[in-house]
Design an enzyme around this catalytic site. Structure first.
Site, PDB file in Angstrom:
ATOM      1  N   GLY A 200       0.771  -1.210   0.051  1.00 33.11           N
ATOM      2  CA  GLY A 200       0.103   0.078  -0.051  1.00 33.11           C
ATOM      3  C   GLY A 200       0.851   1.152   0.129  1.00 33.11           C
ATOM      4  N   LYS A 207      -4.286   1.811  -2.416  1.00 34.74           N
ATOM      5  CA  LYS A 207      -4.982   2.696  -1.131  1.00 34.74           C
ATOM      6  C   LYS A 207      -4.757   4.119  -1.344  1.00 34.74           C
ATOM      7  CE  LYS A 207      -6.086  -0.799   0.606  1.00 34.74           C
ATOM      8  NZ  LYS A 207      -5.988  -1.713   1.722  1.00 34.74           N
ATOM      9  N   SER A 249      -7.990  -3.705   7.682  1.00 33.67           N
ATOM     10  CA  SER A 249      -6.900  -4.448   7.141  1.00 33.67           C
ATOM     11  C   SER A 249      -6.731  -5.785   8.094  1.00 33.67           C
ATOM     12  CB  SER A 249      -5.513  -3.722   7.070  1.00 33.67           C
ATOM     13  OG  SER A 249      -5.894  -2.556   6.442  1.00 33.67           O
ATOM     14  N   ALA A 250      -6.697  -6.777   7.134  1.00 36.42           N
ATOM     15  CA  ALA A 250      -6.370  -8.218   7.784  1.00 36.42           C
ATOM     16  C   ALA A 250      -7.653  -8.568   8.665  1.00 36.42           C
ATOM     17  CB  ALA A 250      -4.885  -8.387   8.568  1.00 36.42           C
ATOM     18  N   CYS A 251      -8.835  -8.465   8.351  1.00 39.60           N
ATOM     19  CA  CYS A 251      -9.850  -8.739   9.223  1.00 39.60           C
ATOM     20  C   CYS A 251     -10.994  -9.727   8.432  1.00 39.60           C
ATOM     21  CB  CYS A 251     -10.673  -7.663   9.759  1.00 39.60           C
ATOM     22  SG  CYS A 251      -9.570  -6.904  11.008  1.00 39.60           S
ATOM     23  N   GLY A 252     -10.534 -10.248   7.239  1.00 39.16           N
ATOM     24  CA  GLY A 252     -11.372 -11.137   6.669  1.00 39.16           C
ATOM     25  C   GLY A 252     -11.975 -10.776   5.294  1.00 39.16           C
ATOM     26  N   ASN A 255     -11.062 -13.659   2.246  1.00 34.02           N
ATOM     27  CA  ASN A 255     -11.518 -14.900   2.886  1.00 34.02           C
ATOM     28  C   ASN A 255     -13.255 -14.773   2.366  1.00 34.02           C
ATOM     29  OD1 ASN A 255      -9.821 -16.960   4.166  1.00 34.02           O
ATOM     30  ND2 ASN A 255      -8.761 -14.832   4.699  1.00 34.02           N
ATOM     31  N   ASP A 276     -10.994  -6.102  -1.705  1.00 30.95           N
ATOM     32  CA  ASP A 276     -10.296  -4.719  -0.900  1.00 30.95           C
ATOM     33  C   ASP A 276     -10.998  -3.646  -1.188  1.00 30.95           C
ATOM     34  OD1 ASP A 276      -8.305  -4.675   0.974  1.00 30.95           O
ATOM     35  OD2 ASP A 276      -7.306  -3.317  -0.568  1.00 30.95           O
ATOM     36  N   ASN A 363       2.449 -10.314   7.982  1.00 27.67           N
ATOM     37  CA  ASN A 363       1.951  -9.532   7.008  1.00 27.67           C
ATOM     38  C   ASN A 363       2.571  -9.804   5.640  1.00 27.67           C
ATOM     39  OD1 ASN A 363      -0.019  -7.583   5.775  1.00 27.67           O
ATOM     40  ND2 ASN A 363       1.875  -5.907   5.775  1.00 27.67           N
ATOM     41  N   SER A 364       2.869 -11.376   5.449  1.00 26.56           N
ATOM     42  CA  SER A 364       3.348 -11.673   4.237  1.00 26.56           C
ATOM     43  C   SER A 364       2.139 -11.855   3.188  1.00 26.56           C
ATOM     44  CB  SER A 364       4.160 -12.969   4.313  1.00 26.56           C
ATOM     45  OG  SER A 364       3.287 -13.896   4.903  1.00 26.56           O
ATOM     46  N   ARG A 365       2.409 -11.596   1.897  1.00 21.03           N
ATOM     47  CA  ARG A 365       1.351 -11.460   0.933  1.00 21.03           C
ATOM     48  C   ARG A 365       1.635 -12.132  -0.273  1.00 21.03           C
ATOM     49  NH1 ARG A 365      -2.944  -7.538   2.422  1.00 21.03           N
ATOM     50  NH2 ARG A 365      -2.456  -6.937   4.666  1.00 21.03           N
ATOM     51  N   ARG A 396     -12.497  -6.694  14.293  1.00 22.73           N
ATOM     52  CA  ARG A 396     -12.006  -7.919  15.016  1.00 22.73           C
ATOM     53  C   ARG A 396     -12.511  -7.409  16.652  1.00 22.73           C
ATOM     54  NH1 ARG A 396      -7.828 -11.705  13.888  1.00 22.73           N
ATOM     55  NH2 ARG A 396      -7.764 -11.093  11.606  1.00 22.73           N
ATOM     56  N   GLY A 490     -16.209 -20.521   5.589  1.00 23.12           N
ATOM     57  CA  GLY A 490     -16.964 -20.914   4.812  1.00 23.12           C
ATOM     58  C   GLY A 490     -18.568 -20.861   5.675  1.00 23.12           C
TER      59      GLY A 490
HETATM   60  P1  GTP Z   1      -6.362  -6.929   3.934  1.00 26.51           P
HETATM   61  O1  GTP Z   1      -5.814  -7.231   2.499  1.00 26.51           O
HETATM   62  O2  GTP Z   1      -5.407  -6.398   4.830  1.00 26.51           O
HETATM   63  O3  GTP Z   1      -7.330  -5.560   3.599  1.00 26.51           O
HETATM   64  O4  GTP Z   1      -7.001  -7.931   4.658  1.00 26.51           O
HETATM   65  P2  GTP Z   1      -8.413  -8.748   4.642  1.00 26.51           P
HETATM   66  O5  GTP Z   1      -9.421  -7.916   5.329  1.00 26.51           O
HETATM   67  O6  GTP Z   1      -8.656  -9.093   3.243  1.00 26.51           O
HETATM   68  O7  GTP Z   1      -8.243 -10.126   5.391  1.00 26.51           O
HETATM   69  P3  GTP Z   1      -7.938 -11.566   4.915  1.00 26.51           P
HETATM   70  O8  GTP Z   1      -9.069 -11.951   4.393  1.00 26.51           O
HETATM   71  O9  GTP Z   1      -6.680 -11.787   4.359  1.00 26.51           O
HETATM   72  O10 GTP Z   1      -7.835 -12.197   6.447  1.00 26.51           O
HETATM   73  C1  GTP Z   1      -6.946 -11.954   7.379  1.00 26.51           C
HETATM   74  C2  GTP Z   1      -6.657 -12.975   8.434  1.00 26.51           C
HETATM   75  O11 GTP Z   1      -7.688 -13.077   9.206  1.00 26.51           O
HETATM   76  C3  GTP Z   1      -6.326 -14.199   7.744  1.00 26.51           C
HETATM   77  O12 GTP Z   1      -5.053 -14.813   8.595  1.00 26.51           O
HETATM   78  C4  GTP Z   1      -7.422 -14.933   7.776  1.00 26.51           C
HETATM   79  O13 GTP Z   1      -7.217 -16.452   7.769  1.00 26.51           O
HETATM   80  C5  GTP Z   1      -8.142 -14.750   9.173  1.00 26.51           C
HETATM   81  N1  GTP Z   1      -9.607 -14.803   8.920  1.00 26.51           N
HETATM   82  C6  GTP Z   1     -10.430 -14.522   7.838  1.00 26.51           C
HETATM   83  N2  GTP Z   1     -11.486 -14.664   8.062  1.00 26.51           N
HETATM   84  C7  GTP Z   1     -11.896 -15.084   9.200  1.00 26.51           C
HETATM   85  C8  GTP Z   1     -12.978 -15.760  10.068  1.00 26.51           C
HETATM   86  O14 GTP Z   1     -14.038 -15.924   9.798  1.00 26.51           O
HETATM   87  N3  GTP Z   1     -12.471 -16.338  11.158  1.00 26.51           N
HETATM   88  C9  GTP Z   1     -11.324 -16.280  11.773  1.00 26.51           C
HETATM   89  N4  GTP Z   1     -11.123 -16.789  12.813  1.00 26.51           N
HETATM   90  N5  GTP Z   1     -10.186 -15.779  11.148  1.00 26.51           N
HETATM   91  C10 GTP Z   1     -10.522 -15.354   9.754  1.00 26.51           C
HETATM   92  C1  SPV Z   2      -4.464  -3.229   3.785  1.00 28.92           C
HETATM   93  O1  SPV Z   2      -3.529  -2.838   4.613  1.00 28.92           O
HETATM   94  O2  SPV Z   2      -5.573  -2.776   3.921  1.00 28.92           O
HETATM   95  C2  SPV Z   2      -4.084  -4.086   2.551  1.00 28.92           C
HETATM   96  C3  SPV Z   2      -2.599  -4.301   2.287  1.00 28.92           C
HETATM   97  O3  SPV Z   2      -4.936  -4.301   1.747  1.00 28.92           O
HETATM   98  S1  SPV Z   2      -1.783  -2.774   1.660  1.00 28.92           S
HETATM   99  O4  SPV Z   2      -2.025  -2.968  -0.063  1.00 28.92           O
HETATM  100  O5  SPV Z   2      -0.358  -2.972   1.986  1.00 28.92           O
HETATM  101  O6  SPV Z   2      -2.521  -1.642   2.013  1.00 28.92           O
HETATM  102 MN    MN Z   3      -7.000  -3.523   2.673  1.00 29.54          MN
END
Ligand code: GTP
Ligand code: SPV
Ligand code: MN
Length: 580
Positions: A200, A207, A249-252, A255, A276, A363-365, A396, A490
């Site tokens: 980002g 972003k 970010s990284a909250c799902g 997935n 995203d 935060n590996s991608r 979260r 799922g």
């Molecule tokens: P950014 O790319 O940073 O914007 O993140 P994102 O919101 O796309 O998050 P992503 O789906 O990559 O999930 C981030 C982490 O949360 C991963 O390690 C997933 O395994 C975990 N995660 C995603 N969904 C769930 C869920 O429903 N339950 C739990 N416990 N963990 C989850």
């Molecule tokens: C985030 O941090 O919300 C991401 C990864 O999607 S980055 O492209 O580094 O902003």
């Molecule tokens: Mn993001």
């Protein structure tokens, strides 16, 4: 290649004069060009080839160990008036910011190639798409932009037609964390990023352009640029509802966007449009329509496995760039919770020692084209986007926020969005696991004052009576011993199903001070290992905790002063009164 658009040609000449590159390469977006970038990086050690039998066309990039995430404290919105950037952004006067960065950029590309990357955010033929040009000295950025955006010749043609584009100037620099700046000048449609090669911070279409600059333009032009996934949910009758969801970010988001229906939900299908970012416009019929400005994913690797996200797991077995993962003895990529293989080399390139922390950086991608996703929607390229039935916010939260609730109307939904708070993650530098306010999951990405942003959100109710319903979810509530109460992944389809059936007026609910919640019997939990007591915990609304939450939210709102819309204050007061 060069251009017939004078403003673009002049700008490139000006940037070259300042940065003094040895060579200028205009990206055409071809496969040969991508191959040449990869070969160059293999030759100079920027990329490492992974096992080509099991991971064909997959490569590993190790970033500088001090350059592994977004840097929010070094990210600025430089508007003429500080008030316009708001308390939610770092600010510097535009002249001062430019002077500082001009000195950083002076001669910074000496001995290097300058890549000129014309790109289009959104389908090339979409009226909602917007273009930009990123100039960078990083072949890693150029290769990532190739996978993540529509870039090259076709984008340049559109730019020459439109006559306008966002300028993005990026230089890797010395990677000194003390001399690193991500600066935005929304009034001039300009981005300047120095001293980071990471995600980002450096892939400026994402972003910097598609959220910070675009949110500013969207406010002026009457649309929304949001940190949201877009997903289609098809029921067994073949009817599809589209949902957009904002989680920090990284909250799902990735997935949820690629969810695989569980065994219990035969006949249901899930289609990914974006993971995203969503650009939302009011259509002529009054419905909100979404396009995904991106064409690829820059996704979190740890936690991805056959059980949690089989689509992603399979998608990243070929034609993928990995950043900061570990390696097995067979030269395959490895990460925490991959659930197969054993790490021997960690993300820093050192022999793996469990005592040194995780093998892959948290935060590996992965970077991959969206077309590789098995659940890629046939409407992902539709120029007019898809109609949205429901908007979802989430975070979260180990306590407080129930599994799901529904806002009472649009204005209450704006309050629900504005009230999002979430535990911090490794996606940005700083402490992990601290709850912070992250309205609409846009705290790091809104390019203007949040007070004005909420007013803009509220204004949609005056323009349409067919807006989507608004919901809030929390997959991350935990038991006192720290275990997740909800299986997630799922199984989240069960919650989406309730949401869709609420939109169709077919599902039951109970009214509470914070909104409508499903009663236990309104959620299908058949075949799930979730006891009635656990379900009760997941759906609990504790008035004392919520009174404190609302107090905290009220105090947070105060910093926006006059810019806080009255209507939002009223919505807040209503919830406070209902809680007693
Ligand atoms: P950014 O790319 O940073 O914007 O993140 P994102 O919101 O796309 O998050 P992503 O789906 O990559 O999930 C981030 C982490 O949360 C991963 O390690 C997933 O395994 C975990 N995660 C995603 N969904 C769930 C869920 O429903 N339950 C739990 N416990 N963990 C989850
Ligand atoms: C985030 O941090 O919300 C991401 C990864 O999607 S980055 O492209 O580094 O902003
Ligand atoms: Mn993001």
């Amino acid at each position: 290649m060069t251009t017939r658009l004078k403003s673009l040609g002049d700008w490139i000449a000006e940037v070259a004069e300042l940065t003094q590159p040895d060579k200028i390469h205009w990206c055409d977006g071809s496969e040969q060009e991508y191959r040449a970038l990869i070969d160059l990086m293999l030759a100079n050690g920027t990329l490492i080839e992974l096992n080509q039998k099991t991971y064909p066309n997959c490569y590993l990039h190790r970033s500088d160990p001090q350059d592994v995430a977004r840097v929010e404290h070094l990210t600025y919105v430089c508007t003429t008036n500080q008030e316009d950037a708001g308390p939610n952004n770092n600010w510097m006067p535009p002249d001062e910011a430019k002077a500082l960065l001009t000195e950083c950029f002076r001669g910074s590309m000496r001995g290097r190639t300058m890549y000129v990357i014309p790109y289009c955010m959104g389908p090339l033929d979409s009226p909602y798409a917007r273009c930009g040009v990123e100039v960078t000295d990083s072949p890693y950025v150029a290769a990532n932009m190739h996978l993540m955006t529509r870039m090259g010749k076709a984008a340049l043609e559109r730019i020459e037609r439109d006559g306008t584009f966002v300028k993005g100037l990026h230089c890797t620099g010395e990677l000194d964390p003390e001399r690193r700046y991500i600066m935005h000048f929304p009034e001039e449609l300009l981005i300047m990023s120095y001293g980071s090669g990471y995600g980002g911070n450096a892939l400026l279409g994402k972003k910097c352009h598609a959220l910070r600059i675009a949110s500013w333009q969207a406010r002026d032009e009457g649309w929304l640029a949001e940190h949201m996934l877009i997903v289609g949910i098809e029921n067994p009758r073949g009817e599809t509802h589209y949902i957009a969801a904002a989680f920090p970010s990284a909250c799902g988001k990735t997935n949820l966007a690629m969810l695989i229906p569980p065994e219990s939900h035969k006949g249901w299908k899930v289609w990914t449009l974006g993971d995203d970012i969503a650009w939302l416009h009011l259509g002529e019929d009054g419905r909100l329509r979404a396009i995904n400005p991106e064409a690829g994913y820059f996704g979190v690797v740890p936690g991805t496995n056959r059980q949690t996200n089989r689509n992603a797991f399979e998608m990243i077995t070929h034609d993928t760039i990995f950043t900061n993962v570990a390696l097995t003895a067979d030269n395959e990529p490895w990460w925490e919770e991959k659930n197969e293989g054993v790490p021997v080399i960690d993300w820093l390139g050192k022999p793996y020692e469990p005592g040194n922390g995780p093998a892959a950086h948290p935060n590996s991608r992965f970077t991959v084209s969206a077309k590789q996703n098995p659940s890629y929607s046939s409407l992902a390229e539709a120029p007019e986007g898809v109609p949205i039935s429901a908007l979802i916010f989430g975070g979260r939260r180990r306590e407080l926020a129930p599994l799901v609730y529904e806002a009472k109307d649009w204005a209450h939904g704006v309050l629900v969005g504005a009230s999002v708070a979430s535990e911090t993650t490794a996606a940005a530098t700083g402490k992990v696991g601290i709850v912070r306010r992250d309205p609409m999951a846009m705290k790091p990405f809104c390019g203007y004052n949040f007070g004005d942003y909420w007013a803009h959100w509220l204004s949609f109710a005056e323009r349409s009576s067919r807006l989507p319903k608004i919901f809030h979810v929390n997959w991350f509530r935990r038991s006192p011993d720290g275990k997740f109460l909800w299986p997630g992944f799922g199984e989240n389809l069960r919650v989406l199903r309730w949401i869709i059936e609420r939109c169709e007026n077919r599902a039951g609910a109970v009214e509470t001070p914070i909104g409508y919640l499903p009663r236990p019997e309104d959620l299908d939990v058949s075949g799930l290992d979730v006891s009635p007591q656990t379900l009760e915990q997941l759906l609990a609304v504790e008035p004392e905790q919520w009174r404190n939450e609302m107090k905290d939210l009220g105090a947070y709102f105060e910093q926006f002063g006059d810019r806080l819309p009255k209507r939002l204050r009223e919505e807040h007061r209503r919830v406070v009164e209902a809680l007693g």
